[in-house]
Design a protein around this motif. Structure first.
Motif, PDB file in Angstrom:
ATOM      1  N   ILE A 304     -13.227  20.458   8.271  1.00 56.03           N
ATOM      2  CA  ILE A 304     -11.714  20.232   8.159  1.00 56.03           C
ATOM      3  C   ILE A 304     -11.238  21.317   9.111  1.00 56.03           C
ATOM      4  CG2 ILE A 304      -9.505  21.277   7.175  1.00 56.03           C
ATOM      5  CD1 ILE A 304     -10.903  21.595   4.777  1.00 56.03           C
ATOM      6  N   GLU A 305     -12.054  21.683  10.206  1.00 59.42           N
ATOM      7  CA  GLU A 305     -11.949  23.161  11.706  1.00 59.42           C
ATOM      8  C   GLU A 305     -12.458  21.456  12.628  1.00 59.42           C
ATOM      9  OE1 GLU A 305     -14.488  25.838  11.070  1.00 59.42           O
ATOM     10  OE2 GLU A 305     -13.618  26.996   9.758  1.00 59.42           O
ATOM     11  N   GLN A 306     -13.597  20.650  11.973  1.00 58.72           N
ATOM     12  CA  GLN A 306     -13.427  19.942  12.619  1.00 58.72           C
ATOM     13  C   GLN A 306     -12.816  18.962  13.440  1.00 58.72           C
ATOM     14  OE1 GLN A 306     -18.145  18.333  12.099  1.00 58.72           O
ATOM     15  NE2 GLN A 306     -19.066  20.156  13.015  1.00 58.72           N
ATOM     16  N   ALA A 307     -12.420  18.279  12.300  1.00 53.15           N
ATOM     17  CA  ALA A 307     -11.248  16.662  12.339  1.00 53.15           C
ATOM     18  C   ALA A 307     -10.458  17.721  13.061  1.00 53.15           C
ATOM     19  CB  ALA A 307     -11.233  16.924  11.092  1.00 53.15           C
ATOM     20  N   VAL A 308      -9.695  18.619  12.465  1.00 46.53           N
ATOM     21  CA  VAL A 308      -8.566  19.196  12.928  1.00 46.53           C
ATOM     22  C   VAL A 308      -8.476  19.992  14.851  1.00 46.53           C
ATOM     23  CG1 VAL A 308      -7.374  21.360  13.576  1.00 46.53           C
ATOM     24  CG2 VAL A 308      -7.838  20.485  11.098  1.00 46.53           C
ATOM     25  N   ALA A 309     -10.145  20.323  15.055  1.00 48.24           N
ATOM     26  CA  ALA A 309      -9.806  20.446  16.407  1.00 48.24           C
ATOM     27  C   ALA A 309     -10.254  19.026  17.595  1.00 48.24           C
ATOM     28  CB  ALA A 309     -11.783  20.804  16.555  1.00 48.24           C
ATOM     29  N   ARG A 310     -10.965  17.430  16.456  1.00 41.98           N
ATOM     30  CA  ARG A 310     -10.535  16.237  17.271  1.00 41.98           C
ATOM     31  C   ARG A 310      -9.318  15.571  17.335  1.00 41.98           C
ATOM     32  NH1 ARG A 310     -15.595  15.280  14.086  1.00 41.98           N
ATOM     33  NH2 ARG A 310     -13.635  14.727  12.441  1.00 41.98           N
ATOM     34  N   VAL A 311      -8.515  15.690  16.631  1.00 48.00           N
ATOM     35  CA  VAL A 311      -6.763  15.605  17.097  1.00 48.00           C
ATOM     36  C   VAL A 311      -6.577  16.397  18.020  1.00 48.00           C
ATOM     37  CG1 VAL A 311      -6.218  16.800  14.736  1.00 48.00           C
ATOM     38  CG2 VAL A 311      -5.361  14.305  16.020  1.00 48.00           C
ATOM     39  N   LEU A 312      -6.885  17.692  17.985  1.00 49.05           N
ATOM     40  CA  LEU A 312      -6.116  18.612  18.756  1.00 49.05           C
ATOM     41  C   LEU A 312      -6.153  18.525  20.187  1.00 49.05           C
ATOM     42  CD1 LEU A 312      -5.713  22.014  16.862  1.00 49.05           C
ATOM     43  CD2 LEU A 312      -3.986  19.781  17.132  1.00 49.05           C
ATOM     44  N   LYS A 313      -8.221  18.270  20.093  1.00 50.50           N
ATOM     45  CA  LYS A 313      -7.969  18.442  21.828  1.00 50.50           C
ATOM     46  C   LYS A 313      -7.359  16.904  22.241  1.00 50.50           C
ATOM     47  CE  LYS A 313     -12.342  20.572  21.282  1.00 50.50           C
ATOM     48  NZ  LYS A 313     -13.844  21.135  21.064  1.00 50.50           N
ATOM     49  N   LYS A 314      -8.152  15.562  21.203  1.00 53.61           N
ATOM     50  CA  LYS A 314      -7.283  14.566  22.324  1.00 53.61           C
ATOM     51  C   LYS A 314      -5.634  14.314  22.250  1.00 53.61           C
ATOM     52  CE  LYS A 314      -7.027   9.615  20.802  1.00 53.61           C
ATOM     53  NZ  LYS A 314      -7.385   8.298  19.599  1.00 53.61           N
ATOM     54  N   ALA A 315      -4.412  15.098  21.562  1.00 56.44           N
ATOM     55  CA  ALA A 315      -3.437  14.826  21.768  1.00 56.44           C
ATOM     56  C   ALA A 315      -3.170  16.277  22.860  1.00 56.44           C
ATOM     57  CB  ALA A 315      -2.917  15.674  21.129  1.00 56.44           C
ATOM     58  N   SER A 316      -4.192  17.031  23.057  1.00 60.86           N
ATOM     59  CA  SER A 316      -4.132  17.871  23.975  1.00 60.86           C
ATOM     60  C   SER A 316      -4.227  17.349  25.551  1.00 60.86           C
ATOM     61  CB  SER A 316      -5.054  19.409  24.083  1.00 60.86           C
ATOM     62  OG  SER A 316      -3.941  20.148  23.177  1.00 60.86           O
TER      63      SER A 316
END
Length: 333
Positions: A304-316
């Motif tokens: 879950i943490e890795q999935a959230v990190a990926r999407v937030l870094k891409k959006a940022s």
């Protein structure tokens, strides 16, 4: 050539200093030394019989009043070192050497890779004072290598006749080739360490016996850490990319049962893109990615943490052109 002349030079290269001193005397100039290592190395050179047939160097008192057209300063700091003589000359803070309009500064060595910015800054400051600069780039032939050739190394080994050779400067292939050369001329033992290797010379055969921390070391929280330590790397990353802290709660079935709270550190917002709106957008993306997870993935907090990190870094990256550190807190209820 009219005006004062300064030459930036490695103090350790006595042969180059000797050439500069003789050229100065041939042009009717006396030499003054600027920089502690210049005084130290020239004294050592004279002690072993070098620089014997040159005129005595000017003292600081003499250099202050000596005619501008009859003096040459040998200065440390040709690589842009902040505390060396040339840097203080460029800042106008050197107690003896004062260069300005109509004076000249010769850089006798090439730029060492990695020093380009420091050297460029030094040269700009000298140019601002009206000093004319001479470098290997615009005056080919100024630079003469201070590195010995193969035959010169052989001669050194014949003079010194060491039992052990430990090459320590240069890229890996140069160190290995140097060790091979030492063996060719009769050196019994060679060791080619990498940075941090501890070498035992005696008793017993010369060899690498341990490894120690190397490179720049810092005291951080009372502990000795390397420049590449994880904590320092994270701080550097956070300083340029910011931090996002995400927290939310999941029930036993993996459904989000709380608001998604996202807080930022070091990320910008303005009237066109308010920070609050950007964070709301990120919260929606977190909700979408968590809902897209199925089965065992919802039971594994690391997934879950890795999935959230990926999407937030891409959006940022899209919003701020940054890839922040993402810390995710998942609560189970």
């Amino acid at each position: 050539m009219k005006g004062r002349v300064a030459v930036g030079c490695f103090a350790s290269n006595v042969a180059r200093m000797d050439s500069v001193i003789r050229a100065a005397e041939a042009c009717g100039r006396r030499v003054a030394l600027a920089g502690r290592s210049m005084h130290r190395i020239t004294a050592a050179a004279k002690h072993v019989g070098m620089l014997q047939d040159v005129k005595p160097f000017l003292s600081d008192e003499e250099a202050r009043v000596w005619p501008a057209d009859q003096i040459l300063y040998l200065c440390t700091g040709s690589q842009g070192e902040a505390r060396a003589a040339l840097s203080r000359v460029a800042d106008g803070t050197h107690p003896v050497v004062k260069l300005g309009l109509g004076d000249h500064c010769i850089f006798s060595s090439r730029q060492i890779p990695g020093n380009e910015l420091a050297i460029g800054n030094l040269q700009d400051r000298l140019a601002d004072r009206g000093v004319r600069l001479y470098t290997e780039k615009d005056h080919p032939g100024i630079h003469v290598s201070g590195h010995p050739c193969r035959d010169e190394l052989k001669q050194m080994y014949e003079w010194v006749r060491p039992q052990i050779a430990v090459p320590t400067h240069g890229v890996r292939r140069f160190l290995l080739e140097h060790a091979n050369l030492a063996k060719e001329v009769g050196v019994k033992e060679t060791v080619t360490p990498r940075n941090g290797d501890m070498v035992r010379l005696a008793p017993g055969p010369a060899q690498i016996i341990d490894e120690v921390p190397n490179g720049r070391l810092y005291v951080d929280g009372g502990m000795l850490v390397t420049e590449q330590g994880e904590a320092l790397k994270e701080r550097r990353h956070a300083s340029t990319n910011g931090v996002l802290i995400v927290s939310f709660a999941l029930d036993k079935r993996g459904r989000i049962v709380s608001d998604i709270d996202i807080r930022s550190v070091g990320l910008p917002g303005d009237t066109a893109t308010p920070l609050g709106d950007a964070l709301d957008n990120l919260a929606e993306r977190v909700e979408q990615v968590v809902k897209s997870l199925k089965g065992e993935a919802l039971e594994d907090e690391l997934v879950i943490e890795q999935a959230v990190a990926r999407v937030l870094k891409k959006a940022s990256q899209q919003i701020w052109d940054r890839r922040p550190i993402v810390e995710t807190v998942v609560l189970r209820v």
